[in-house]
Design an enzyme around this catalytic site. Structure first.
Site, PDB file in Angstrom:
ATOM      1  N   HIS A  15      51.284  97.114  52.732  1.00 50.14           N
ATOM      2  CA  HIS A  15      51.130  98.453  52.145  1.00 50.14           C
ATOM      3  C   HIS A  15      52.356  99.317  52.409  1.00 50.14           C
ATOM      4  O   HIS A  15      52.256 100.537  52.382  1.00 50.14           O
ATOM      5  CB  HIS A  15      49.873  99.188  52.652  1.00 50.14           C
ATOM      6  CG  HIS A  15      48.587  98.461  52.383  1.00 50.14           C
ATOM      7  ND1 HIS A  15      47.360  99.063  52.466  1.00 50.14           N
ATOM      8  CD2 HIS A  15      48.336  97.177  52.020  1.00 50.14           C
ATOM      9  CE1 HIS A  15      46.405  98.186  52.177  1.00 50.14           C
ATOM     10  NE2 HIS A  15      46.983  97.029  51.906  1.00 50.14           N
TER      11      HIS A  15
ATOM     12  N   ASP B   7      45.264  92.721  43.075  1.00 52.37           N
ATOM     13  CA  ASP B   7      45.796  94.096  43.062  1.00 52.37           C
ATOM     14  C   ASP B   7      46.607  94.377  44.312  1.00 52.37           C
ATOM     15  O   ASP B   7      46.482  93.685  45.329  1.00 52.37           O
ATOM     16  CB  ASP B   7      44.659  95.124  42.942  1.00 52.37           C
ATOM     17  CG  ASP B   7      43.729  95.117  44.148  1.00 52.37           C
ATOM     18  OD1 ASP B   7      43.355  94.027  44.616  1.00 52.37           O
ATOM     19  OD2 ASP B   7      43.371  96.214  44.634  1.00 52.37           O
TER      20      ASP B   7
ATOM     21  N   HIS C 279      42.967  88.447  46.203  1.00 53.54           N
ATOM     22  CA  HIS C 279      42.924  89.599  45.279  1.00 53.54           C
ATOM     23  C   HIS C 279      44.284  89.810  44.627  1.00 53.54           C
ATOM     24  O   HIS C 279      45.325  89.637  45.256  1.00 53.54           O
ATOM     25  CB  HIS C 279      42.390  90.857  45.959  1.00 53.54           C
ATOM     26  CG  HIS C 279      43.200  91.422  47.085  1.00 53.54           C
ATOM     27  ND1 HIS C 279      44.169  92.392  46.883  1.00 53.54           N
ATOM     28  CD2 HIS C 279      43.175  91.202  48.415  1.00 53.54           C
ATOM     29  CE1 HIS C 279      44.699  92.733  48.049  1.00 53.54           C
ATOM     30  NE2 HIS C 279      44.122  92.015  49.005  1.00 53.54           N
TER      31      HIS C 279
ATOM     32  N   ASP D  18      50.417  91.239  50.208  1.00 57.97           N
ATOM     33  CA  ASP D  18      48.986  91.535  50.237  1.00 57.97           C
ATOM     34  C   ASP D  18      48.558  91.845  48.799  1.00 57.97           C
ATOM     35  O   ASP D  18      48.734  92.951  48.338  1.00 57.97           O
ATOM     36  CB  ASP D  18      48.730  92.725  51.161  1.00 57.97           C
ATOM     37  CG  ASP D  18      47.266  93.096  51.248  1.00 57.97           C
ATOM     38  OD1 ASP D  18      46.432  92.345  50.722  1.00 57.97           O
ATOM     39  OD2 ASP D  18      46.964  94.155  51.828  1.00 57.97           O
TER      40      ASP D  18
ATOM     41  N   GLU E  97      40.481  94.986  45.067  1.00 60.19           N
ATOM     42  CA  GLU E  97      40.054  94.875  46.462  1.00 60.19           C
ATOM     43  C   GLU E  97      40.503  96.089  47.249  1.00 60.19           C
ATOM     44  O   GLU E  97      39.777  96.599  48.095  1.00 60.19           O
ATOM     45  CB  GLU E  97      40.629  93.596  47.097  1.00 60.19           C
ATOM     46  CG  GLU E  97      40.056  93.252  48.463  1.00 60.19           C
ATOM     47  CD  GLU E  97      40.849  93.795  49.652  1.00 60.19           C
ATOM     48  OE1 GLU E  97      40.390  93.604  50.775  1.00 60.19           O
ATOM     49  OE2 GLU E  97      41.906  94.410  49.451  1.00 60.19           O
ATOM     50  N   GLU E  98      41.708  96.563  46.967  1.00 61.04           N
ATOM     51  CA  GLU E  98      42.289  97.652  47.761  1.00 61.04           C
ATOM     52  C   GLU E  98      41.565  98.982  47.559  1.00 61.04           C
ATOM     53  O   GLU E  98      41.748  99.911  48.338  1.00 61.04           O
ATOM     54  CB  GLU E  98      43.778  97.822  47.420  1.00 61.04           C
ATOM     55  CG  GLU E  98      44.644  96.603  47.731  1.00 61.04           C
ATOM     56  CD  GLU E  98      44.855  96.373  49.220  1.00 61.04           C
ATOM     57  OE1 GLU E  98      44.316  97.135  50.036  1.00 61.04           O
ATOM     58  OE2 GLU E  98      45.562  95.412  49.558  1.00 61.04           O
TER      59      GLU E  98
ATOM     60  N   ASP F  38      43.717  86.180  52.793  1.00 60.28           N
ATOM     61  CA  ASP F  38      44.116  87.589  52.813  1.00 60.28           C
ATOM     62  C   ASP F  38      44.423  88.022  54.244  1.00 60.28           C
ATOM     63  O   ASP F  38      44.342  89.200  54.564  1.00 60.28           O
ATOM     64  CB  ASP F  38      42.982  88.438  52.200  1.00 60.28           C
ATOM     65  CG  ASP F  38      43.425  89.824  51.777  1.00 60.28           C
ATOM     66  OD1 ASP F  38      44.640  90.070  51.708  1.00 60.28           O
ATOM     67  OD2 ASP F  38      42.548  90.672  51.531  1.00 60.28           O
TER      68      ASP F  38
HETATM   69 ZN    ZN Z   1      44.541  92.257  51.048  1.00 63.97          ZN
END
Ligand code: ZN
Length: 417
Positions: free
Chosen positions: A386, A85, A83, A146, A180-181, A203
């Site tokens: 994150h 994003d 992903h 990520d 995705e997030e 991921d």
């Molecule tokens: Zn991820």
């Protein structure tokens, strides 16, 4: 095996993370933020430049591309997916990646916020990277490993295969997804464009992790309807929905059955939002368990607990709404054991011990698996995701590229189970 190969993954990674692709859970558009297309456009252009003639991006920000088979062996079609994003939890604007060459184990103070310090005490996995290179952000933003680690790994695998046509492989599909997030990674996905037999998401975290099991997930919204009256004349009339909602929240166990008290393979019920007025209030829950059948058990328990409280307030009533979110991918993957076996064999081939741990969350792969594209999750090396302390080891990303090259070979040579 890839000894003479000059990896491009770290260089790509540091370029991709500088492009702000934060997604937005409040948005109702696809992609949720237009800026994600800046990365989609770049990736499609780079894939085209590497000779993947059908590489393109669409109005929703997805990137699709394929590498034709170069073997006559009948070989299933595999898709690799990551992903683009980054998480809304932490800023992704003006990410400045820092390459710490030959990391020696000392605390790393991030220059733009000296309060952000990475230590081996906090991140024991850093010890595995002493003597090699790691990449961090600069202190004000997340890094975006990520999942730009996954994106860069897939791009480097493509690069390797393009310049090493002697590596036999079947048809390989490349897929990069937005959002995705915010749980929308597959919302506008065109599976017909892929026509893959199975897929792998890139991921995952630590070197060696191989994830084939996620939570099954529902959401529950409890709406409490009270009775409103002028507060000066409310005696015997008003039934305050906020008071009832508060009682339900207070009645939830906190030493069990909640995220704060569960781990491993335990499920939970998580009250994550409350809102309302005296007349009407709502409580929003996330229901999680590895065993899908247990979701109903959790929901019934929550319903009875809430009903018992509402009954104490004559005139009040409640609604209880369940929405399915995603399901444990293992239910699907167990029906196709060869997919995981390809990955296990590839890990073995490049000398990596397999670490299988259930994911206490969902991935795009959970949804893809139930959309008909069985999809385990492979490691990228990403750590402390994150957050401003997010980091990734260069050798983990390179090992992941090497593992993918082995994996496409295993798909050619292994007979399906
Ligand atoms: Zn991820």
């Amino acid at each position: 095996m890839l000894q003479d190969y000059h990896f491009t993954v770290a260089e790509r990674f540091q370029r991709y993370v500088q492009i702000d692709t934060q997604s937005d859970p409040q948005s109702i558009t696809h992609p949720s933020t237009e800026k994600q297309k800046n990365l989609s456009t770049l990736l499609a252009a780079e894939l085209l430049a590497m000779g993947l003639h059908d590489a393109h991006t669409d109005q929703f920000g997805y990137v699709y591309a394929s590498i034709p088979a170069n073997t006559k062996e009948p070989t299933p079609v595999v898709c690799f997916c990551a992903h683009i994003d980054t998480a809304p939890d932490c800023s992704g604007t003006h990410v400045k990646p820092i390459l710490h060459k030959n990391y020696q184990g000392a605390p790393i103070i991030l220059p733009e916020d000296p309060a952000q310090v990475l230590t081996v005490q906090r991140y024991p996995y850093l010890k595995e990277h002493i003597g090699s290179d790691i990449i961090t952000a600069s202190g004000l933003t997340l890094l975006g490993a990520d999942d730009k680690a996954g994106v860069a790994i897939i791009m480097d695998m493509v690069h390797y295969l393009v310049i090493h046509p002697e590596t036999a492989h079947g048809v390989i599909k490349i897929l990069f997804t937005p959002d995705e997030e915010v749980g929308e990674g597959t919302a506008k996905l065109d599976l017909n464009k892929l026509e893959a037999d199975f897929a792998f998401t890139l991921d995952g975290g630590e070197l060696g992790t191989l994830e084939d099991e996620t939570f099954s997930a529902d959401s529950v919204t409890i709406t409490i309807h009270g009775i409103i009256a002028h507060p000066g004349f409310a005696k015997g009339k008003m039934v305050n929905a906020l008071r009832i909602a508060g009682s339900i929240a207070a009645a939830l166990p906190f030493l069990e059955w909640c995220p704060e008290s569960t781990t491993g393979k335990e499920g939970f019920v998580h009250l994550h939002a409350m809102s309302g007025l005296a007349e009407k209030a709502s409580l929003e829950f996330l229901i999680r368990d590895f065993d899908t059948a247990q979701l109903l058990v959790h929901e019934n328990k929550l319903k009875v607990l809430s009903e018992n409280i509402v009954e104490l307030y004559p005139g009040a009533r409640m609604e209880f709404e369940v929405v399915e979110q995603y399901r444990n991918m293992k239910e699907i993957l167990d029906q196709h054991p060869s997919i995981l076996q390809y990955a296990v064999k590839a890990y073995e081939q490049v000398g990596i011990a397999v670490i299988k741990e259930p994911v206490r969350g969902g991935t795009d792969g959970s949804r893809l698996s139930f959309m008909g594209l069985p999809c385990p999750n492979l490691f990228t090396g990403m750590q402390a995701i994150h957050s401003k302390q997010e980091w990734v080891g260069v050798k983990d990303m390179e090992k992941s590229v090497e593992m993918l090259v082995a994996l496409v070979g295993q798909i050619v040579t292994m007979k399906p189970l």
